[in-house]
Design a protein around this motif. Structure first.
Motif, mmCIF file in Angstrom:
data_model
loop_
_atom_site.group_PDB
_atom_site.id
_atom_site.type_symbol
_atom_site.label_atom_id
_atom_site.label_comp_id
_atom_site.label_asym_id
_atom_site.label_seq_id
_atom_site.Cartn_x
_atom_site.Cartn_y
_atom_site.Cartn_z
ATOM 1 N N ALA A 195 -11.621 -15.818 -11.766
ATOM 2 C CA ALA A 195 -10.871 -15.956 -10.512
ATOM 3 C C ALA A 195 -9.467 -15.428 -10.621
ATOM 4 O O ALA A 195 -8.916 -14.883 -9.667
ATOM 5 N N ALA A 196 -8.905 -15.528 -11.804
ATOM 6 C CA ALA A 196 -7.527 -15.029 -11.987
ATOM 7 C C ALA A 196 -7.472 -13.547 -11.809
ATOM 8 O O ALA A 196 -6.525 -12.984 -11.244
ATOM 9 N N LEU A 197 -8.533 -12.824 -12.314
ATOM 10 C CA LEU A 197 -8.544 -11.370 -12.190
ATOM 11 C C LEU A 197 -8.689 -10.960 -10.734
ATOM 12 O O LEU A 197 -8.089 -9.986 -10.290
ATOM 13 N N GLN A 198 -9.467 -11.703 -9.941
ATOM 14 C CA GLN A 198 -9.600 -11.377 -8.531
ATOM 15 C C GLN A 198 -8.290 -11.607 -7.785
ATOM 16 O O GLN A 198 -7.963 -10.870 -6.863
ATOM 17 N N GLU A 199 -7.534 -12.606 -8.170
ATOM 18 C CA GLU A 199 -6.256 -12.858 -7.502
ATOM 19 C C GLU A 199 -5.260 -11.748 -7.791
ATOM 20 O O GLU A 199 -4.449 -11.369 -6.963
ATOM 21 N N GLU A 200 -5.320 -11.171 -9.000
ATOM 22 C CA GLU A 200 -4.392 -10.095 -9.327
ATOM 23 C C GLU A 200 -4.721 -8.850 -8.516
ATOM 24 O O GLU A 200 -3.844 -8.087 -8.137
ATOM 25 N N ILE A 201 -5.968 -8.595 -8.249
ATOM 26 C CA ILE A 201 -6.358 -7.397 -7.509
ATOM 27 C C ILE A 201 -6.025 -7.553 -6.032
ATOM 28 O O ILE A 201 -5.682 -6.594 -5.351
ATOM 29 N N ARG A 202 -6.148 -8.740 -5.462
ATOM 30 C CA ARG A 202 -5.956 -8.968 -4.038
ATOM 31 C C ARG A 202 -4.503 -8.684 -3.667
ATOM 32 O O ARG A 202 -3.575 -9.050 -4.386
ATOM 33 N N GLU A 203 -4.232 -8.072 -2.511
ATOM 34 C CA GLU A 203 -2.902 -7.717 -2.030
ATOM 35 C C GLU A 203 -2.560 -8.536 -0.779
ATOM 36 O O GLU A 203 -3.451 -8.888 -0.011
ATOM 37 N N ASN A 204 -1.288 -8.751 -0.625
ATOM 38 C CA ASN A 204 -0.804 -9.474 0.561
ATOM 39 C C ASN A 204 -0.493 -8.474 1.654
ATOM 40 O O ASN A 204 0.317 -7.566 1.493
ATOM 41 N N LEU A 205 -1.217 -8.576 2.756
ATOM 42 C CA LEU A 205 -1.050 -7.642 3.861
ATOM 43 C C LEU A 205 -0.217 -8.312 4.953
ATOM 44 O O LEU A 205 -0.413 -9.494 5.281
ATOM 45 N N THR A 206 0.667 -7.521 5.536
ATOM 46 C CA THR A 206 1.509 -7.995 6.639
ATOM 47 C C THR A 206 0.871 -7.635 7.951
ATOM 48 O O THR A 206 -0.157 -6.925 8.002
ATOM 49 N N ASP A 207 1.492 -8.139 9.054
ATOM 50 C CA ASP A 207 0.961 -7.803 10.378
ATOM 51 C C ASP A 207 1.075 -6.333 10.673
ATOM 52 O O ASP A 207 0.217 -5.740 11.345
ATOM 53 N N GLN A 208 2.105 -5.704 10.118
ATOM 54 C CA GLN A 208 2.266 -4.260 10.338
ATOM 55 C C GLN A 208 1.157 -3.489 9.659
ATOM 56 O O GLN A 208 0.654 -2.501 10.187
ATOM 57 N N ASP A 209 0.792 -4.007 8.465
ATOM 58 C CA ASP A 209 -0.290 -3.305 7.763
ATOM 59 C C ASP A 209 -1.630 -3.489 8.469
ATOM 60 O O ASP A 209 -2.484 -2.601 8.467
ATOM 61 N N LEU A 210 -1.756 -4.660 9.081
ATOM 62 C CA LEU A 210 -3.024 -4.891 9.766
ATOM 63 C C LEU A 210 -3.159 -4.043 11.009
ATOM 64 O O LEU A 210 -4.271 -3.643 11.391
ATOM 65 N N HIS A 211 -2.051 -3.769 11.716
ATOM 66 C CA HIS A 211 -2.121 -2.957 12.916
ATOM 67 C C HIS A 211 -1.926 -1.485 12.638
ATOM 68 O O HIS A 211 -1.794 -0.695 13.561
ATOM 69 N N LYS A 212 -1.892 -1.118 11.423
ATOM 70 C CA LYS A 212 -1.692 0.285 11.053
ATOM 71 C C LYS A 212 -2.994 1.068 11.270
ATOM 72 O O LYS A 212 -4.074 0.600 10.945
ATOM 73 N N MET A 213 -2.889 2.270 11.797
ATOM 74 C CA MET A 213 -4.052 3.133 12.036
ATOM 75 C C MET A 213 -4.477 3.805 10.732
ATOM 76 O O MET A 213 -3.656 4.429 10.061
ATOM 77 N N VAL A 214 -5.748 3.670 10.379
ATOM 78 C CA VAL A 214 -6.290 4.246 9.137
ATOM 79 C C VAL A 214 -7.407 5.245 9.511
ATOM 80 O O VAL A 214 -8.316 4.920 10.274
ATOM 81 N N ASP A 215 -7.305 6.437 8.982
ATOM 82 C CA ASP A 215 -8.334 7.480 9.232
ATOM 83 C C ASP A 215 -9.453 7.385 8.189
ATOM 84 O O ASP A 215 -9.179 7.385 6.976
#
Length: 697
Positions: free
Chosen positions: A64-84
């Motif tokens: 579980a520790a390794l999964q927590e290190e990989i996971r990133e904290n996303l902001t609202d701006q990142d969530l509304h960002k357009m991705v191609d």
């Protein structure tokens, strides 16, 4: 980088559970790689489709520790960002590819393919050499066997000569005389040559030149003649050397050569047998212009004395050849459509003398050799030609086989036989006959084949569906008349013990007016009248013979009359309405082997005994035959038959000869010959007629 570095602890931890070559490691690695790249690669898909290995699959667990290190904290701006996101097609994987053998006409490659096909076709036309193909074959090495050749023994003879002093003196004197003659010839040649030289010396120079030219020309001619002689001698030597080599007989075996030989043989035979065949046909004899007239001192018989000559038999010729010599003739039958062809069967009657038999078809056009020869493993005991299909010949054999051959072909094998049939006879087939079954049992029109054997069975054969058979009658043995009466009254009584329940059959003949009725002769000396519709009981039984009944024959003119011959030395005339014989004919103490009715007279029949030929005319005498002939030789007579298109009688013997006899001075049958036979069939009518004539006188 962090994602790639995270795969190292996974691999290390997976190796702890499953080892370096387990499916879980590859699948986990493929899973991590697919997550990283965002799409599935063909290699990963093929790895997932691979077959399972022998090791146990172990699932890798991530801390579980390794999964927590990989996971990133996303902001609202990142969530509304357009991705191609770009979706691309993976490479096509072909599981089965079958190349096409044709292309459409509207493609670019169509013209190019047509040119290649035309070039290939042209190459095949211009191809030369052998068409060798490399193939694999499996052969079997058969076991070796020794082969020996037996040759005839060379005969050696001792030769000796005794020479006396006088012989030697005469020999030397002959040699001296020959030497003196040779010396005289040489002296004459020398003198003639010296005279030529003196003459040549007197010739002038011009004449000398002409002489030299003439000598040169003569020398050239002599040289040419010498060359020609040498060539001829060489050819003769070559021909002489090839005589010892095997001759190529392809030309001798050709059909054209055989046809030529056949034609020449017929021509020569007709020339040799013209007088006898003319007598057989009743034609005038053509005189031979090259024949030398023979002067005879015989007195000419007047026309008034011709009628005083007694009836007799004149021998014309024999049907015989090398292959029939010493073979007993067992049966004879005429062809229904061609009365000039007769089939003859050859078989030894004794069980200890049995050997392979054959059937021959003889023609009057060639008495020297048969037209057809059919060989069989057993002796031929019965023959009969079909009346519907004249080319079919039915053959009965000594081993119980029934065969059918086609005389129109040149082969010697049968087209049908009962050798493998379940209904095959267990004894010799003594008689076989084609019978019209139009009125037989209500079946379809046509013919059926009927045979009788010593196994006690009368069997009919059908060739419509294979070669099927069914029994018309089983000849039950009968002891006496009283037993017959008990059988008719259905009285059950104890019978005497018999060797066999069935009686051996020797001959049969169908009723001329109704082919549903037939007569059969047995080894017990009894004659039974049977019906094809009822095979459990005889219609009538006739007693009178004390020996085996060899032949029974219905009269061709009077339906109720029939003849029988037996080994008890007698021939009997029967009326089917009476159980006893009307007349019994016996002229000697010899068995009667065969009988035959005349085709032109109702009161005439012929029979053969072991050493005699008898011709009876009941219109003349019922006590003695009108002709009794004893052929020369020691052969026993076995068969007799009248000719259908001439006044001749054919007789077969135990030596393989079929002799043709001309019936000479036989009185012509009167118009009332049928009425005469009717009177003989009813003796009471004859007695009444005699009494009436006596009263008139």
């Amino acid at each position: 980088d962090s994602q790639l570095s995270g795969s190292t602890p996974n691999e290390s931890q997976a190796s702890v559970f499953g080892g370096p070559f387990t499916k879980s490691i590859f699948s986990s690695a493929a899973t991590s790689q697919s997550i990283t790249s965002g799409r599935s690669s063909p290699e990963s898909i093929m790895d997932d489709m691979g077959e399972p290995t022998g090791y146990t699959e172990v699932q890798a667990t991530f801390p579980a520790a390794l999964q927590e290190e990989i996971r990133e904290n996303l902001t609202d701006q990142d969530l509304h960002k357009m991705v191609d996101i770009n979706l691309t097609e993976t490479e096509t994987i072909f599981l089965l590819n079958i190349p096409a053998t044709s292309v459409p006409d509207d493609t670019e490659a169509a013209d190019r393919i047509r040119e290649r096909n035309a070039e290939y076709t042209q190459m095949l036309k211009q191809r030369h050499g052998d068409r060798y193909t490399d193939r694999f074959m499996q052969t079997f090495n058969d076991a070796l066997k020794n082969k020996e050749v037996q040759t005839t023994r060379f005969g050696l003879t001792d030769a000796s000569v005794m020479a006396t002093n006088w012989d030697m003196y005469d020999t030397y004197k002959e040699r001296e005389a020959d030497n003196e003659q040779e010396s005289d010839d040489e002296l004459v040649e020398e003198l003639s040559s010296s005279q030529k030289i003196t003459k040549v010396s007197k010739i002038s120079k011009d004449d000398d030149r002409n002489l030299s030219i003439t000598m040169r020309d003569s020398s050239i001619e002599s040289r040419v003649s010498m060359i020609t002689e040498s060539e001829i001698s060489v050819t003769q030597n070559e021909e002489g050397s090839t005589t010892n080599m095997p001759v190529n007989d392809s030309a001798l075996r050709s059909d054209a050569f055989k046809l030529s030989l056949f034609t020449m043989e017929r021509a020569v035979t007709l020339n040799n047998y013209q007088p006898k065949q003319a007598v057989y046909r009743g034609l005038p004899i053509l005189p031979d212009p090259d024949a030398i007239p023979v002067s005879t001192n015989r007195t000419r018989i007047d026309d008034n004395d011709v009628g005083k000559i007694l009836p007799n038999l004149e021998r014309l010729w024999d049907y015989k050849c090398n292959i029939t010599r010493g073979r007993n003739i067992s049966a004879m039958t005429w062809n229904k459509s061609n009365p000039d062809i007769i089939a003859v069967g050859y078989c030894q009657f004794s069980y200890n003398e049995q050997k392979g038999g054959f059937a021959c078809c003889w023609s009057i056009k060639n008495p020297e050799y048969p037209e057809r020869i059919f060989h069989f493993n057993s002796g031929v005991t019965g023959l009969d030609f079909s009346s519907v299909n004249a080319g079919l010949l039915a053959v009965g054999l000594y081993d119980g086989t029934v065969a059918i051959v086609d005389v129109r072909g040149t082969g010697s094998q049968s087209i049908l036989d009962s050798s493998e049939s379940s209904g095959k006879h267990s004894g010799p087939v003594w008689q076989i006959k084609w019978v019209d079954r139009d009125r037989l049992t209500g079946e379809e029109h046509g013919e059926m084949l009927v045979s009788i054997s010593t196994d006690g069975r009368i069997t009919r054969w059908s060739i419509r569906k294979g070669f099927e058979c069914s029994d018309l009658m089983r000849l039950k043995r009968i002891s006496n008349k009283k037993e017959i009466k008990d059988r008719k009254l259905d009285i059950k009584r104890s019978h005497e013990g018999l060797i066999s329940r069935f009686s051996g059959g020797l001959s049969f003949d169908f009723y001329p007016k109704d082919t549903n009725i037939y007569l059969t002769g047995t080894e017990d000396g009894l004659i039974h009248k049977c019906s094809c519709s009822y095979n459990e009981q005889y219609l009538e039984s006739y007693f009178g013979h004390m020996g085996p009944v060899y032949k029974v024959k219905w009269s061709p003119y009077l339906p109720d009359a029939f003849l029988s011959c037996s080994g008890d030395w007698s021939v009997k005339l029967w009326n089917q309405e009476k159980p006893k014989a009307i007349h019994s004919f016996q002229s000697s103490k010899e068995a009667v082997n065969d009988i035959c009715w005349s085709p032109v007279s109702a009161t005439t029949f012929a029979c053969v005994r072991d050493r005699a030929i008898e011709v009876w005319d009941l219109n003349i005498s019922t006590l003695d035959p009108i002709i009794v002939t004893h052929p020369s030789g020691y052969a026993k007579l076995s068969s007799v038959a009248f000719s259908h298109n001439s006044e001749c009688l054919l007789v077969g013997d135990s030596d393989g000869h079929v002799t043709i006899y001309l019936l000479k001075n036989i009185p012509k049958p009167p118009e009332s010959h049928v009425e005469t036979l009717k009177k003989l069939m009813n003796p009471q009518t004859i007695i009444a007629t005699i009494e009436e004539e006596g009263n008139k006188n």
